[in-house]
Design an enzyme around this catalytic site. Sequence first.
Site, PDB file in Angstrom:
ATOM      1  N   ILE A 105       0.827  -1.199  -0.266  1.00 12.91           N
ATOM      2  CA  ILE A 105       0.145  -0.095  -0.208  1.00 12.91           C
ATOM      3  C   ILE A 105       1.020   1.240  -0.076  1.00 12.91           C
ATOM      4  CG2 ILE A 105      -0.155   0.010   2.579  1.00 12.91           C
ATOM      5  CD1 ILE A 105      -2.968   1.173   2.130  1.00 12.91           C
ATOM      6  N   CYS A 106       0.260   2.174  -0.672  1.00 16.09           N
ATOM      7  CA  CYS A 106       0.879   3.538  -0.614  1.00 16.09           C
ATOM      8  C   CYS A 106       2.520   3.440  -1.139  1.00 16.09           C
ATOM      9  CB  CYS A 106       1.063   4.020   0.906  1.00 16.09           C
ATOM     10  SG  CYS A 106       1.695   5.814   1.145  1.00 16.09           S
ATOM     11  N   GLY A 107       3.399   4.017  -0.476  1.00 13.65           N
ATOM     12  CA  GLY A 107       4.897   4.360  -1.146  1.00 13.65           C
ATOM     13  C   GLY A 107       5.334   2.537  -1.478  1.00 13.65           C
TER      14      GLY A 107
END
Length: 207
Positions: A105-107
């Site tokens: 998730i995300c970065g």
Amino acid sequence: MTSSSATTVHLAVYDTFADWETGYATAHLTQNGYTVRTVGLSREPVTTMGGLRVQPDLALDELRPQDSALLILTGAAGWDTGDTLAPFARAARTFLDAGVPVAAICGATAGLAREGLLDDRAHTSAVSFYLAATGYAGGERYVEVDAVTDAGADGAGRLITAGPTEPVAFAREVFALLGVYDEKKLDAWYRLFHDSDASAYEVLQGE
């Protein structure tokens, strides 16, 4: 008897990791018979983006895919400021090659993009141009959804990806992948935590 690897989920932890992004997933996995073990670059404590101090259960060089049902990677400043977290992306490759799923998730999605793991898989992230900045070759496989699970091919593990504002959708994909809830309860869980639909609570309680 169920093996421990079938019910052990590994959560990568590193300085500034975004602790809220996996809170739904890890809390409800733990409530449903899973053990969540934290993995750091070493066993030295790390500090989350929320300021919490976490002591990893094991170091990355101790992690083996055969001991795990899933590897979870969260966002952190380090994904966009150098190669410090690249070993976790390489670990994700090892997991997927071994047929063990990964959820990012995300970065962390950018880390997987740099590792080449999104070039031939359906995936999502914060926005398409965030991943495009990594120079990866998977832009045509980008999907504009909250979270997505790629089924993998030729024995490769399944891969979940999500953007930073979608911890509930991310958890939903994790639960679906691991079979934590049946379809009816999974829908109810999502409606309860994403839509604040109080009527879904009765379904979760089996009423």
